[in-house]
Scaffold this motif. Structure first.
Motif, short mmCIF file in Angstrom:
data_model
loop_
_atom_site.label_atom_id
_atom_site.label_comp_id
_atom_site.label_asym_id
_atom_site.label_seq_id
_atom_site.Cartn_x
_atom_site.Cartn_y
_atom_site.Cartn_z
N THR A 20 0.81 -1.22 0.00
CA THR A 20 0.00 0.00 0.00
C THR A 20 0.84 1.27 0.00
N VAL A 41 4.92 -0.83 3.17
CA VAL A 41 3.78 -1.13 4.05
C VAL A 41 2.86 -2.11 3.33
N ASP A 43 -0.64 -3.98 4.18
CA ASP A 43 -1.72 -3.82 5.16
C ASP A 43 -1.25 -2.76 6.18
N THR A 44 -1.02 -3.15 7.42
CA THR A 44 -0.52 -2.18 8.40
C THR A 44 0.87 -2.54 8.90
N THR A 45 1.51 -3.52 8.27
CA THR A 45 2.83 -3.97 8.71
C THR A 45 3.93 -3.32 7.87
N HIS A 46 4.97 -2.85 8.55
CA HIS A 46 6.09 -2.18 7.88
C HIS A 46 7.23 -3.17 7.65
#
Length: 282
Positions: A20, A41, A43-46
């Protein structure tokens, strides 16, 4: 070759559908490859990845797959390879980023020698030995370069050690540290199966440039202590082989003073190796 962040982001998003966001940061140190650090990134994981593009990147990708699954070498995890001109103008590889110390004051010679010996004692039975051509392939090309003539004249006399895994570009820029521990070896673009003393010879010049003659000698002596079974009579040949491969070093260095100092070291290194090689093959 350099690429724009827009080109790289386009390639990454085509490679990884769930990405994203991507932030691109150029990485220094590469000569034949273009390298970028990616902050990604999903989803919400870096995640932090490395993007590499060069002509031999497919070989590097294949080797990293095998090395990561079949050896204990501290190599990056290969994540994705693609060669699609419609997506990106060069073949490219995406792999994990190994967190490491950025500013290394000291690279102890024994540590450098031990890691090279670890590479050379890696079991290659699970490694595809067709990944790279023979180490002396460059000698088959037509050239009137004086170093190549010396190598070709000496070649019939050279006796090879049993082939091992060779990194092919073992120098400080490809060695990652945390404090005084080596935690990663990167840039496997020139990986090959061949005489381990070839790797030693080329790296000796690299460490002479990076440090000094004393460090180069300590590095060499410690490697020889760790690998006493090898025949080092033809180390001068492989010193010259390394000098031949690195002959265009002036093209990489912008600082005139640095180029001058490197040229002085290079000329002395070649001169000593020529004398020792002549003595060995008489």
């Amino acid at each position: 070759m350099t690429f724009t962040p827009k080109q790289i982001i386009h390639a990454v998003k085509n490679s990884q559908a769930h990405v994203t966001a991507v932030d691109v940061e150029p990485l220094s140190g590469g000569v034949s490859a273009s390298m970028y650090k990616l902050h990604v990134v999903i989803d919400t994981t870096h995640y932090t990845w490395v993007f590499r593009a060069h002509k031999n990147v497919h070989n590097e990708y294949l080797f990293l797959i095998q090395a990561h699954s079949k050896t204990n070498l501290p190599v990056p995890t290969p994540l994705y390879y693609a060669d699609n001109p419609n997506i990106f103008p060069s073949p490219y590889l995406i792999m994990s980023y190994i967190e490491h110390d950025r500013h290394i004051v000291d690279m102890p010679a024994p540590h450098l020698a031990r890691m090279l010996s670890n590479i050379h004692t890696t079991d290659i039975t699970g490694i595809d030995t067709t990944l790279s051509a023979k180490l002396h392939q460059h000698m088959q090309q037509s050239s009137d370069h004086p170093l190549l003539q010396v190598l070709n004249n000496a070649l019939p006399y050279v006796r090879y050690n049993a082939p091992t895994l060779n990194h092919g570009d073992y120098w400080g820029g490809n060695i990652l540290w945390h404090r005084r521990d080596i935690i990663g070896i990167v840039d496997w673009e020139d990986v090959a199966i061949g005489d381990p003393v070839a790797d030693l010879g080329k790296s000796r010049l690299e460490f002479l440039w990076q440090f000094d003659d004393e460090t180069m000698q300590r590095y060499t002596q410690h490697y020889q202590y760790l690998m006493p079974h090898l025949d080092y009579r033809y180390l001068p040949f492989w010193d010259l082989w390394g000098a031949w491969l690195l002959r265009d070093f002036t093209d990489w260095i912008d600082d005139p003073m640095a180029r001058q100092q490197m040229q002085i070291k290079y000329d002395r290194f070649v001169s000593v190796a020529k004398v020792k090689l002549a003595q060995e093959i008489q």
